[in-house]
Design an enzyme around this catalytic site. Sequence first.
Site, mmCIF file in Angstrom:
data_model
loop_
_atom_site.group_PDB
_atom_site.id
_atom_site.type_symbol
_atom_site.label_atom_id
_atom_site.label_comp_id
_atom_site.label_asym_id
_atom_site.label_seq_id
_atom_site.Cartn_x
_atom_site.Cartn_y
_atom_site.Cartn_z
ATOM 1 N N HIS A 147 -15.388 6.242 35.123
ATOM 2 C CA HIS A 147 -15.590 5.882 33.720
ATOM 3 C C HIS A 147 -14.550 4.853 33.267
ATOM 4 C CE1 HIS A 147 -18.454 9.140 33.464
ATOM 5 N NE2 HIS A 147 -17.554 9.991 33.916
ATOM 6 N N ASN A 182 7.010 5.707 19.813
ATOM 7 C CA ASN A 182 6.536 5.978 21.165
ATOM 8 C C ASN A 182 5.945 4.727 21.801
ATOM 9 O OD1 ASN A 182 5.770 8.104 23.277
ATOM 10 N ND2 ASN A 182 3.793 7.166 22.843
ATOM 11 N N ARG A 188 8.662 2.638 23.277
ATOM 12 C CA ARG A 188 9.251 3.236 24.480
ATOM 13 C C ARG A 188 8.354 3.099 25.701
ATOM 14 N NH1 ARG A 188 10.655 7.523 20.913
ATOM 15 N NH2 ARG A 188 8.851 8.677 21.687
ATOM 16 N N ASN A 233 6.729 -1.232 27.623
ATOM 17 C CA ASN A 233 7.402 -1.927 28.721
ATOM 18 C C ASN A 233 8.606 -1.083 29.130
ATOM 19 O OD1 ASN A 233 8.727 -3.651 30.475
ATOM 20 N ND2 ASN A 233 8.405 -5.470 29.235
ATOM 21 N N HIS A 287 12.649 -1.512 28.447
ATOM 22 C CA HIS A 287 13.164 -0.419 27.620
ATOM 23 C C HIS A 287 14.321 0.296 28.311
ATOM 24 C CE1 HIS A 287 13.279 3.899 26.488
ATOM 25 N NE2 HIS A 287 13.223 3.411 25.266
ATOM 26 N N TYR A 307 21.599 0.745 23.774
ATOM 27 C CA TYR A 307 21.641 1.926 22.897
ATOM 28 C C TYR A 307 22.692 2.931 23.342
ATOM 29 C CZ TYR A 307 20.010 6.156 20.529
ATOM 30 O OH TYR A 307 19.932 7.306 19.793
ATOM 31 N N SER A 358 16.505 -7.317 20.759
ATOM 32 C CA SER A 358 15.199 -7.522 21.361
ATOM 33 C C SER A 358 14.390 -8.557 20.585
ATOM 34 C CB SER A 358 14.437 -6.191 21.424
ATOM 35 O OG SER A 358 13.173 -6.358 22.023
ATOM 36 N N HIS A 409 13.095 -12.175 22.065
ATOM 37 C CA HIS A 409 11.671 -12.520 22.026
ATOM 38 C C HIS A 409 11.444 -13.841 21.286
ATOM 39 C CE1 HIS A 409 10.891 -8.396 23.390
ATOM 40 N NE2 HIS A 409 9.639 -8.772 23.612
#
Length: 524
Positions: free
Chosen positions: A111, A389, A392, A395, A399, A407, A430, A434
């Site tokens: 499927h 979420n 996280r 990528n 991350h 972090y 980030s 970018h």
Amino acid sequence: MTTEETPNGVRQRNIKTRTSDEISSHAGSHSNAQEEDQRQWQKHAQRAKEKIMEQVQDQLSDILDKTLTFTEFQPTVNGKATKKSRSHKMDDGKVFMDRASLLDELFEISHIRTIYHMFIAVLLIFCLSTLAVDFIDQGRLVLEFDLFFYAFGKLGTVTLVWMLMFSYTLLVPYYTVMSWGSMYHIVPSKLGLSLGTGLLLSAIQTCVLGFFPIYAVIHYQLPPASRFIVILEQIRFLMKSYSFMRETAPVIMKNKPTEGENPTFPTLSSYLYFLFCPTLIYRESYPRNSHIRWNYVGVTLGMILGCLFYGYFILVRLCVPVFKNETNQPFSKRTFVLAVFNSILPGIMLLLLCFFAFLHCWLNLFGELLRFADRMFYKDWWNSTSFANYYRTWNVVVHDWLYYYGYRDFLWLSKRKFRTAAMLSVFIVSAVVHEYALAMGFGFFYPVMFFLFAVIGVVFNFTMNDKRQSPVFNVIMWACLFLGQGVQVCLYCQEWYAQIHCPRTGNSFWELVIPRSWSCSIQR
């Protein structure tokens, strides 16, 4: 006596029989009620059991994820485990393991594979529509890829620039760390040695991996795709070299060689392997597959080429006709809104293509060629009910680097006091990277990505957090992605054609930072 006793006995037996029948019927109805109650109770218990098992499974999954994420990885040098320091905590590194990419597992389901076939069918429709339009307009049945060849022009210059960046990244950071490590436990002033080496290497890194790629992109006037190759490789080499130094230096500092022994360092071959393997976290060794599946390599390479042509047809059929003709129309709110909604379909298709082509195909291609076993380059981001979420799981490769070196190091420096500031700093870094990649790739500054990432993205990260579990929030997340991609495609395409039709008249600061589409639309 006998004639009297017999009727009494029979009567007594009849009474007992009727009484027993009544008791049995009452007992039967009571037992039926008990069975019905028992069945209802079993259904209720089954539902409660399923609910409890789901909660327990979710909690165990979270505990396992945290355990795997924060499990100590004991570094190795030359295949041997190093001595463990008492201050070495359980959250000192990412653990790599043998696991396949999620889409490879999902494609085993017929499927899900049908959805993949649907995208292939759409690609064929794009090819047929392009042939039909060219035949009707120009009377020929030849697919031309002028835009494709233009975007990837000057590949010889790109190759030369890449070779210089690669050679530097392979040799200079490695031998600098080795030279520093060989003297670290000998010289009396360890801090002075570390500061001097760090400042010198930072200056060299800034010149070679900082300014040189920018100079090459601007001086040689590279086209867009070639620009992106140079800039993205610049960012990758910087992240890779930093990870190597960040992971190797603490091990050297903590493991003082005994008298008469030479210090042990990572091998150059392990660092060379790291520069090509699909991860940004350095380890002396990784889990490896036993062999290379060459049929998988061939299929994956074919899918990458298919994605390139897919993106080409999306731009040619859905973007260029709209925005090339739009330059002849005066700017208004109506034309802007229509352009945004016209850009939603190509925008979301380009997003899915970038995900599939790079995060799945490209990384799996190098993973297979290098027998790299840990293929968790992404998670099921499409099921996210929160933007936290989604960030996280979209990528995982990038991350992990941001988490461990951004972090977590921020929390370590602040003694775990400013978690919100640590998260915001990661978002800002980030967003800046970018936007830098897009600005250098397109050749103009238009901070759409920065605004959507650093402003809107931060707001959504805190408002649509992990507490949002309803499927409604998954719909909201997808709606926001659709709209955000439409805005980006619309504004960047408008600016691209504005740069062509209304070129800059000077090189002042304000002309460089103010989008040309704002003033160019007024002049038309």
